[in-house]
Design a protein around this motif. Structure first.
Motif, PDB file in Angstrom:
ATOM      1  N   LEU A 198      39.818  35.242  20.671  1.00  0.00           N
ATOM      2  CA  LEU A 198      40.881  34.461  21.282  1.00  0.00           C
ATOM      3  C   LEU A 198      41.955  34.141  20.250  1.00  0.00           C
ATOM      4  O   LEU A 198      41.663  33.880  19.089  1.00  0.00           O
ATOM      5  CB  LEU A 198      40.306  33.154  21.850  1.00  0.00           C
ATOM      6  CG  LEU A 198      39.248  33.318  22.947  1.00  0.00           C
ATOM      7  CD1 LEU A 198      38.566  31.981  23.196  1.00  0.00           C
ATOM      8  CD2 LEU A 198      39.885  33.823  24.226  1.00  0.00           C
ATOM      9  N   TRP A 199      43.224  34.165  20.700  1.00  0.00           N
ATOM     10  CA  TRP A 199      44.338  33.824  19.832  1.00  0.00           C
ATOM     11  C   TRP A 199      45.201  32.778  20.490  1.00  0.00           C
ATOM     12  O   TRP A 199      45.191  32.623  21.721  1.00  0.00           O
ATOM     13  CB  TRP A 199      45.215  35.060  19.560  1.00  0.00           C
ATOM     14  CG  TRP A 199      44.532  36.136  18.826  1.00  0.00           C
ATOM     15  CD1 TRP A 199      44.452  36.302  17.477  1.00  0.00           C
ATOM     16  CD2 TRP A 199      43.834  37.238  19.396  1.00  0.00           C
ATOM     17  NE1 TRP A 199      43.738  37.427  17.174  1.00  0.00           N
ATOM     18  CE2 TRP A 199      43.345  38.029  18.340  1.00  0.00           C
ATOM     19  CE3 TRP A 199      43.564  37.645  20.699  1.00  0.00           C
ATOM     20  CZ2 TRP A 199      42.605  39.180  18.538  1.00  0.00           C
ATOM     21  CZ3 TRP A 199      42.827  38.799  20.897  1.00  0.00           C
ATOM     22  CH2 TRP A 199      42.363  39.542  19.817  1.00  0.00           C
ATOM     23  N   PRO A 200      46.034  32.047  19.711  1.00  0.00           N
ATOM     24  CA  PRO A 200      46.964  31.099  20.314  1.00  0.00           C
ATOM     25  C   PRO A 200      47.903  31.834  21.261  1.00  0.00           C
ATOM     26  O   PRO A 200      48.488  32.848  20.892  1.00  0.00           O
ATOM     27  CB  PRO A 200      47.726  30.522  19.102  1.00  0.00           C
ATOM     28  CG  PRO A 200      46.850  30.795  17.937  1.00  0.00           C
ATOM     29  CD  PRO A 200      46.121  32.058  18.254  1.00  0.00           C
ATOM     30  N   THR A 201      48.078  31.306  22.465  1.00  0.00           N
ATOM     31  CA  THR A 201      48.907  31.977  23.456  1.00  0.00           C
ATOM     32  C   THR A 201      50.322  32.199  22.950  1.00  0.00           C
ATOM     33  O   THR A 201      50.926  33.234  23.198  1.00  0.00           O
ATOM     34  CB  THR A 201      48.947  31.139  24.752  1.00  0.00           C
ATOM     35  OG1 THR A 201      47.610  30.938  25.191  1.00  0.00           O
ATOM     36  CG2 THR A 201      49.740  31.840  25.836  1.00  0.00           C
ATOM     37  N   TYR A 203      48.162  41.970  18.275  1.00  0.00           N
ATOM     38  CA  TYR A 203      48.383  40.606  17.797  1.00  0.00           C
ATOM     39  C   TYR A 203      49.117  40.558  16.461  1.00  0.00           C
ATOM     40  O   TYR A 203      48.872  41.358  15.562  1.00  0.00           O
ATOM     41  CB  TYR A 203      47.054  39.875  17.664  1.00  0.00           C
ATOM     42  CG  TYR A 203      47.225  38.431  17.253  1.00  0.00           C
ATOM     43  CD1 TYR A 203      47.736  37.493  18.148  1.00  0.00           C
ATOM     44  CD2 TYR A 203      46.895  38.009  15.970  1.00  0.00           C
ATOM     45  CE1 TYR A 203      47.905  36.170  17.773  1.00  0.00           C
ATOM     46  CE2 TYR A 203      47.064  36.694  15.584  1.00  0.00           C
ATOM     47  CZ  TYR A 203      47.573  35.779  16.492  1.00  0.00           C
ATOM     48  OH  TYR A 203      47.742  34.474  16.114  1.00  0.00           O
ATOM     49  N   SER A 239      50.635  37.204  13.936  1.00  0.00           N
ATOM     50  CA  SER A 239      50.880  35.768  13.764  1.00  0.00           C
ATOM     51  C   SER A 239      52.103  35.545  12.884  1.00  0.00           C
ATOM     52  O   SER A 239      52.702  36.489  12.356  1.00  0.00           O
ATOM     53  CB  SER A 239      49.656  35.105  13.128  1.00  0.00           C
ATOM     54  OG  SER A 239      49.629  35.366  11.727  1.00  0.00           O
ATOM     55  N   GLU A 276      43.616  35.264  11.280  1.00  0.00           N
ATOM     56  CA  GLU A 276      42.249  35.464  11.757  1.00  0.00           C
ATOM     57  C   GLU A 276      41.238  35.168  10.657  1.00  0.00           C
ATOM     58  O   GLU A 276      40.052  35.001  10.923  1.00  0.00           O
ATOM     59  CB  GLU A 276      42.076  36.895  12.261  1.00  0.00           C
ATOM     60  CG  GLU A 276      42.906  37.211  13.488  1.00  0.00           C
ATOM     61  CD  GLU A 276      42.830  38.659  13.901  1.00  0.00           C
ATOM     62  OE1 GLU A 276      42.710  38.925  15.113  1.00  0.00           O
ATOM     63  OE2 GLU A 276      42.885  39.543  13.030  1.00  0.00           O
ATOM     64  N   PHE A 293      44.027  29.089  23.443  1.00  0.00           N
ATOM     65  CA  PHE A 293      43.764  30.443  22.976  1.00  0.00           C
ATOM     66  C   PHE A 293      43.605  31.352  24.190  1.00  0.00           C
ATOM     67  O   PHE A 293      43.098  30.935  25.240  1.00  0.00           O
ATOM     68  CB  PHE A 293      42.486  30.495  22.134  1.00  0.00           C
ATOM     69  CG  PHE A 293      42.539  29.640  20.896  1.00  0.00           C
ATOM     70  CD1 PHE A 293      43.015  30.155  19.715  1.00  0.00           C
ATOM     71  CD2 PHE A 293      42.108  28.322  20.920  1.00  0.00           C
ATOM     72  CE1 PHE A 293      43.068  29.374  18.566  1.00  0.00           C
ATOM     73  CE2 PHE A 293      42.152  27.529  19.789  1.00  0.00           C
ATOM     74  CZ  PHE A 293      42.632  28.061  18.595  1.00  0.00           C
ATOM     75  N   SER A 294      44.014  32.612  24.035  1.00  0.00           N
ATOM     76  CA  SER A 294      43.839  33.586  25.112  1.00  0.00           C
ATOM     77  C   SER A 294      43.358  34.906  24.546  1.00  0.00           C
ATOM     78  O   SER A 294      43.676  35.260  23.410  1.00  0.00           O
ATOM     79  CB  SER A 294      45.154  33.798  25.877  1.00  0.00           C
ATOM     80  OG  SER A 294      46.140  34.350  25.037  1.00  0.00           O
ATOM     81  N   GLU A 295      42.578  35.626  25.331  1.00  0.00           N
ATOM     82  CA  GLU A 295      42.022  36.925  24.923  1.00  0.00           C
ATOM     83  C   GLU A 295      42.887  38.008  25.535  1.00  0.00           C
ATOM     84  O   GLU A 295      43.095  38.048  26.752  1.00  0.00           O
ATOM     85  CB  GLU A 295      40.580  37.043  25.404  1.00  0.00           C
ATOM     86  CG  GLU A 295      39.705  37.929  24.524  1.00  0.00           C
ATOM     87  CD  GLU A 295      39.989  39.408  24.727  1.00  0.00           C
ATOM     88  OE1 GLU A 295      40.023  40.153  23.732  1.00  0.00           O
ATOM     89  OE2 GLU A 295      40.195  39.809  25.880  1.00  0.00           O
ATOM     90  N   LYS A 349      40.911  32.433  28.774  1.00  0.00           N
ATOM     91  CA  LYS A 349      41.656  31.387  28.089  1.00  0.00           C
ATOM     92  C   LYS A 349      40.727  30.226  27.731  1.00  0.00           C
ATOM     93  O   LYS A 349      39.774  29.939  28.459  1.00  0.00           O
ATOM     94  CB  LYS A 349      42.805  30.872  28.965  1.00  0.00           C
ATOM     95  CG  LYS A 349      43.873  31.915  29.259  1.00  0.00           C
ATOM     96  CD  LYS A 349      45.016  31.323  30.069  1.00  0.00           C
ATOM     97  CE  LYS A 349      46.043  32.384  30.450  1.00  0.00           C
ATOM     98  NZ  LYS A 349      46.685  32.987  29.279  1.00  0.00           N
ATOM     99  N   ALA A 385      41.348  21.832  17.625  1.00  0.00           N
ATOM    100  CA  ALA A 385      41.009  23.195  17.193  1.00  0.00           C
ATOM    101  C   ALA A 385      40.334  23.212  15.827  1.00  0.00           C
ATOM    102  O   ALA A 385      39.509  24.083  15.545  1.00  0.00           O
ATOM    103  CB  ALA A 385      42.264  24.061  17.170  1.00  0.00           C
TER     104      ALA A 385
END
Length: 316
Positions: free
Chosen positions: A2-5, A113, A115, A224, A235-237, A243, A249
Motif C-alpha cells: 500500500l502507498w499514500p494515495t 509508484y 514518491s 518504501e 494508503f492504496s494498492e 485502501k 501511520a
C-alpha cells in the motif's frame, strides 16, 4: 504493498478498470524514447570502466599476429604476413563465446509508484536499467533477449527491438510465465518483488530448473525503505484497489520495516539456494552503480557468492 494515495504515479482521473492495461501500455510507450536516449548516454559513460573479454580461440574475427611456435599446425601460418616480417607469423582469431542474457522489467501496476523522495518511478528505472544493460552487453559481443518475448540477438539495435516490444505489452507480469531459457544462460529480472514470496520463489525455481542462472534486482522507492509517514494517511494498492486509512501511520513503521526485511531475507536465501543472486537498488541512487555491478556479475565465472545488496547501489 500500500502507498499514500496522494503519491500514486497515476492521476486521480485514471481510466476505469477495463482500460487500465491499455493506459499503462501507453504510459510505457510514451517514456521509452527518452529512456532509450538516457540508456545510450549511461552506457557511454561507463564504457571505459568495463573490462574486455577478448582472447584468442575459435572464431571469425581477426585478433592479432604473433610469432610461430614450433609444433603448431602449418595451416595457422599467415604466409603473406610472414614474408613481410621475415619470420613465421600466426594469425589469431578472436575467441567467440557470446553469452546469452535474458532481460525482464516488471511493468505491473506497483512499479508505477514514485514518491517525493525520488524523481523517477520504479517502472522507469527498471526500463532504463534494461535498455542500458542491453546496450552494454551487445557492445561487448553478448546476446540479449527479452525473456519469453524476443529471441536473443547480438546486434546494436537489440535495445531498440526490446523497447518496441515493451511499448506494446498490454498484459505485463512480474515474472514471465511461459519463458523457457536454455541452460547456461543468464536471466536478469528488475522488479519490486512485492508479490507473495511463495509465488516469486516458484517462478525462480521453474527458471532455475531449466539450467538458467539468474539475478534479481529489487527496485524500491526510498520511501518504501524509510516509511516516514505520520498522522492520518490513506494508503492504496495500485493493482487491487485495496485502501487502508491509518489514524497514526507512524505506529506501523517498525512492523512494516520488520516485514520488509523478513521478505528480503527469504528471497535472498531462496536465491542463494538456487544459485541465483539478489540485490537491491533504490530509485534515488545513480543508475551507473547498478549497471556496473550487474555487468561485473554477468561476466564473472559464476563462482562468486551472491551479490551483496550494498554493492548494487542503495542497498540496505
Amino acid at each position: 504493498m500500500l502507498w499514500p494515495t496522494s503519491r500514486q504515479a497515476d492521476p486521480a482521473g485514471a481510466p476505469p478498470d477495463a482500460d487500465l492495461q491499455i493506459h499503462a501500455a501507453r504510459q510505457v510507450a510514451d517514456v521509452l524514447p527518452d529512456i532509450l536516449v538516457a540508456a545510450e548516454r549511461i552506457a557511454n559513460t561507463i564504457a571505459l570502466g568495463l573490462h574486455g573479454r577478448r582472447k584468442s580461440g575459435p572464431g571469425e574475427d581477426f585478433w592479432q599476429f604473433r610469432p610461430y611456435t614450433y609444433g603448431e599446425p602449418a595451416t595457422r601460418i599467415d604466409w603473406r604476413r610472414s614474408a613481410s616480417q621475415e619470420e613465421l607469423q600466426i594469425r589469431e582469431r578472436e575467441w567467440e563465446a557470446a553469452h546469452t542474457v535474458w532481460l525482464w522489467p516488471d511493468l505491473t501496476g506497483s512499479m508505477a509508484y514514485c514518491s517525493h523522495l525520488s524523481d523517477t518511478a520504479k517502472r522507469d528505472r527498471a526500463l532504463l536499467l534494461t535498455m542500458a544493460l542491453a546496450i552494454v552487453l551487445t557492445r561487448s559481443g553478448e546476446r540479449v533477449g527479452l525473456l519469453g518475448a524476443m529471441p536473443a540477438r547480438a546486434d546494436r539495435k537489440a535495445a531498440e527491438a526490446i523497447a518496441d516490444i515493451l511499448g506494446t505489452l498490454k498484459d505485463p507480469t512480474a515474472l514471465p510465465v511461459g519463458a523457457a531459457p536454455k541452460r547456461f544462460t543468464d536471466v536478469v529480472v528488475f522488479s519490486d518483488f512485492l508479490d507473495a514470496v511463495e509465488d516469486v520463489s516458484a517462478g525462480i525455481a521453474r527458471l532455475a530448473a531449466l539450467g538458467a542462472r539468474g539475478h534479481l534486482v529489487q527496485i524500491n522507492d526510498p520511501i518504501e525503505e524509510s516509511f516516514p509517514f505520520t498522522g492520518r494517511v490513506q494508503f492504496s494498492e495500485a493493482e487491487s484497489g485495496l485502501k487502508l486509512t491509518a489514524g497514526r501511520a507512524e505506529v506501523y513503521r517498525a512492523a512494516y520495516q520488520a516485514r520488509l526485511a523478513e521478505r528480503r531475507a527469504r528471497l535472498q536465501a531462496f536465491c542463494r539456494k538456487m544459485g541465483w543472486t539478489f540485490a537491491i537498488h533504490h530509485t534515488d541512487r545513480p543508475v551507473s552503480e547498478a549497471l556496473m555491478a550487474l555487468y561485473t556479475r554477468l561476466t564473472d565465472d559464476g563462482t562468486a557468492d551472491a551479490l551483496p545488496a550494498e554493492q548494487i547501489g542503495g542497498g540496505i
